[in-house]
Write a protein that holds these residues in place. Structure first.
Motif, mmCIF file in Angstrom:
data_model
loop_
_atom_site.group_PDB
_atom_site.id
_atom_site.type_symbol
_atom_site.label_atom_id
_atom_site.label_comp_id
_atom_site.label_asym_id
_atom_site.label_seq_id
_atom_site.Cartn_x
_atom_site.Cartn_y
_atom_site.Cartn_z
ATOM 1 N N THR A 180 0.662 -1.237 -0.067
ATOM 2 C CA THR A 180 -0.050 -0.050 -0.016
ATOM 3 C C THR A 180 0.946 1.210 -0.070
ATOM 4 O O THR A 180 0.323 2.275 -0.385
ATOM 5 C CB THR A 180 -0.992 -0.079 1.354
ATOM 6 O OG1 THR A 180 -0.178 -0.094 2.396
ATOM 7 C CG2 THR A 180 -1.860 -1.229 1.208
ATOM 8 N N GLN A 181 2.059 1.045 0.638
ATOM 9 C CA GLN A 181 3.000 2.420 0.382
ATOM 10 C C GLN A 181 4.101 2.351 -0.461
ATOM 11 O O GLN A 181 5.304 2.844 -0.350
ATOM 12 C CB GLN A 181 3.656 2.495 1.761
ATOM 13 C CG GLN A 181 2.565 2.664 2.766
ATOM 14 C CD GLN A 181 3.452 2.673 4.427
ATOM 15 O OE1 GLN A 181 4.536 2.673 4.443
ATOM 16 N NE2 GLN A 181 2.442 2.557 5.251
ATOM 17 N N ARG A 182 4.006 1.373 -1.828
ATOM 18 C CA ARG A 182 4.766 1.329 -2.692
ATOM 19 C C ARG A 182 5.120 2.631 -3.490
ATOM 20 O O ARG A 182 6.305 2.703 -3.857
ATOM 21 C CB ARG A 182 4.401 0.283 -3.656
ATOM 22 C CG ARG A 182 2.995 0.619 -4.488
ATOM 23 C CD ARG A 182 2.547 -0.635 -5.209
ATOM 24 N NE ARG A 182 1.430 -0.146 -6.060
ATOM 25 C CZ ARG A 182 0.061 -0.140 -5.778
ATOM 26 N NH1 ARG A 182 0.035 -0.614 -4.433
ATOM 27 N NH2 ARG A 182 -0.849 -0.045 -6.439
ATOM 28 N N ALA A 183 4.184 3.566 -3.562
ATOM 29 C CA ALA A 183 4.484 4.884 -4.065
ATOM 30 C C ALA A 183 5.592 5.493 -3.167
ATOM 31 O O ALA A 183 6.477 6.215 -3.767
ATOM 32 C CB ALA A 183 3.069 5.569 -4.321
ATOM 33 N N GLU A 184 5.353 5.635 -1.911
ATOM 34 C CA GLU A 184 6.154 6.393 -1.147
ATOM 35 C C GLU A 184 7.710 5.687 -1.096
ATOM 36 O O GLU A 184 8.508 6.345 -1.091
ATOM 37 C CB GLU A 184 5.613 6.366 0.500
ATOM 38 C CG GLU A 184 4.300 7.275 0.198
ATOM 39 C CD GLU A 184 3.237 6.355 0.201
ATOM 40 O OE1 GLU A 184 3.119 5.299 -0.153
ATOM 41 O OE2 GLU A 184 2.101 7.063 0.563
ATOM 42 N N ILE A 185 7.508 4.525 -1.103
ATOM 43 C CA ILE A 185 8.744 3.648 -1.240
ATOM 44 C C ILE A 185 9.704 3.926 -2.411
ATOM 45 O O ILE A 185 10.987 4.126 -2.449
ATOM 46 C CB ILE A 185 8.554 2.021 -0.974
ATOM 47 C CG1 ILE A 185 8.227 1.828 0.393
ATOM 48 C CG2 ILE A 185 10.040 1.351 -1.195
ATOM 49 C CD1 ILE A 185 7.710 0.373 0.623
ATOM 50 N N ILE A 187 9.351 6.713 -4.200
ATOM 51 C CA ILE A 187 10.021 8.099 -4.071
ATOM 52 C C ILE A 187 11.292 8.020 -3.227
ATOM 53 O O ILE A 187 12.363 8.566 -3.537
ATOM 54 C CB ILE A 187 8.824 9.034 -3.371
ATOM 55 C CG1 ILE A 187 7.820 9.147 -4.394
ATOM 56 C CG2 ILE A 187 9.613 10.579 -3.205
ATOM 57 C CD1 ILE A 187 6.807 10.040 -3.841
ATOM 58 N N LYS A 188 11.106 7.268 -1.885
ATOM 59 C CA LYS A 188 12.223 7.140 -1.251
ATOM 60 C C LYS A 188 13.687 6.586 -1.910
ATOM 61 O O LYS A 188 14.605 7.157 -1.822
ATOM 62 C CB LYS A 188 12.256 6.123 0.148
ATOM 63 C CG LYS A 188 11.219 6.768 1.290
ATOM 64 C CD LYS A 188 10.770 5.942 2.324
ATOM 65 C CE LYS A 188 9.922 6.740 3.060
ATOM 66 N NZ LYS A 188 9.577 5.817 4.109
ATOM 67 N N ARG A 189 13.269 5.828 -2.699
ATOM 68 C CA ARG A 189 14.430 4.998 -3.636
ATOM 69 C C ARG A 189 15.115 6.234 -4.335
ATOM 70 O O ARG A 189 16.269 6.259 -4.736
ATOM 71 C CB ARG A 189 13.757 3.748 -4.308
ATOM 72 C CG ARG A 189 13.591 2.620 -3.613
ATOM 73 C CD ARG A 189 13.378 1.462 -4.200
ATOM 74 N NE ARG A 189 13.549 0.116 -3.554
ATOM 75 C CZ ARG A 189 14.455 -0.593 -3.113
ATOM 76 N NH1 ARG A 189 15.645 0.080 -3.261
ATOM 77 N NH2 ARG A 189 13.926 -1.746 -2.266
ATOM 78 N N ILE A 198 14.296 2.532 4.938
ATOM 79 C CA ILE A 198 12.864 1.989 4.224
ATOM 80 C C ILE A 198 12.396 1.165 5.230
ATOM 81 O O ILE A 198 11.237 1.477 5.358
ATOM 82 C CB ILE A 198 12.798 1.592 2.807
ATOM 83 C CG1 ILE A 198 13.246 2.652 1.802
ATOM 84 C CG2 ILE A 198 11.495 1.285 2.576
ATOM 85 C CD1 ILE A 198 13.653 2.087 0.444
#
Length: 279
Positions: A180-185, A187-189, A198
């Motif tokens: 569910t937080q793949r988008a935020e992850i 961006i962090k990458r 992460i």
């Protein structure tokens, strides 16, 4: 749900500890209540009795012995049958003490009593020893072990079951959270975040799971021990048996439980993150 399953797993571990404490106390109580009583003939001389006592005392299995003279045996007999006038009147009619001295022997282990009895069952002591009595409680001890083993096996099964369920739940919880937080992850990458950065929040979540589950389990266990101890005191005659054991081993028990839960949560979380943080 994760915390609930972890609490059930920890409660099953506490059940194992309670079963072990009750088993040890039961066996200890049984051992304290058994002994060998050696009844001497009333005509036995002090020299003959002293020889038998010295022989019995030479066994390394003997923990202690209590010698009762003829007079002491008679007093105990009268006290035991103080409410039976027929027996007491029969003693008065005899006019003399018909009872001989008694030697009460305690050994370190119940299995050692048979060795003592066999050693005294020789022709040399037939005219000195009138009788030997021994309540064989080894059967009771074996039965306690048998029941305890069955209970422990069932509790081990419950612990393994709850641990497996907790592993699956935590694994899926972390996996869904990452998905569910793949988008935020992503961006962090892009900004150069490492896997440790992460995965940090998920590791912290595992730590929180562990702390909450151990704390709640401690509260439930504390309340349960207070409920069980009055019943244990009736059986074993010791106040707060379980509470005293847990309080004296509190740091060890809580440490083992916390490490077990934390390792379980860390491993399951690590596998989930390893699988879904590759991309």
């Amino acid at each position: 749900m994760t915390v609930l399953i972890l609490i059930l797993m920890l409660l099953s571990i506490n059940t194992l500890i309670v079963v072990r404490v009750i088993t040890d106390e039961s066996i200890k109580t049984v051992k304290e209540q058994i002994d060998v009583s050696i009844y001497f003939h009333p005509e036995s001389t002090e020299e003959e009795i002293a020889e038998v006592r010295e022989y019995v005392g030479s066994f390394p299995e003997v923990e202690n012995e209590v010698y009762q003279t003829k007079e002491e045996v008679l007093e105990d007999f009268k006290e035991t049958y103080s409410d039976n006038r027929d027996i007491l009147s029969s003693l008065d009619e005899l006019g003399e003490n018909p009872l001989g001295p008694t030697l009460i022997v305690k050994t370190r282990e119940p299995k050692d009593y048979e060795k003592i009895i066999n050693a005294l069952s020789v022709p040399e002591y037939e005219n000195i020893i009138e009788a030997k009595t021994f309540g064989d409680t080894q059967v009771a001890i074996d039965r306690i072990h048998s029941v305890t083993t069955q209970v422990e096996r069932f509790t081990y099964f419950l612990t393994a079951l709850f641990a497996t369920i907790a592993f699956v739940i935590i694994f899926n919880t972390i996996r869904v959270a990452i998905y569910t937080q793949r988008a935020e992850i992503g961006i962090k990458r892009l900004v150069g975040a490492t896997n440790w950065f992460i995965s940090g929040p998920y590791m912290l979540e595992s730590l929180i799971f562990s702390i909450i589950s151990v704390a709640v389990t401690y509260g439930i266990a504390h309340f349960s021990l207070g409920f069980l101890d009055p019943y244990m005191s009736v059986v074993f005659g010791e106040q707060e048996l379980l509470a005293n054991y847990f309080s004296s081993h509190i740091f060890f028990i809580l440490g083992i439980e916390f490490v077990s839960v934390f390792l379980l949560t860390i491993v399951s979380s690590g596998l989930a993150m390893r699988r879904y943080l590759k991309t």
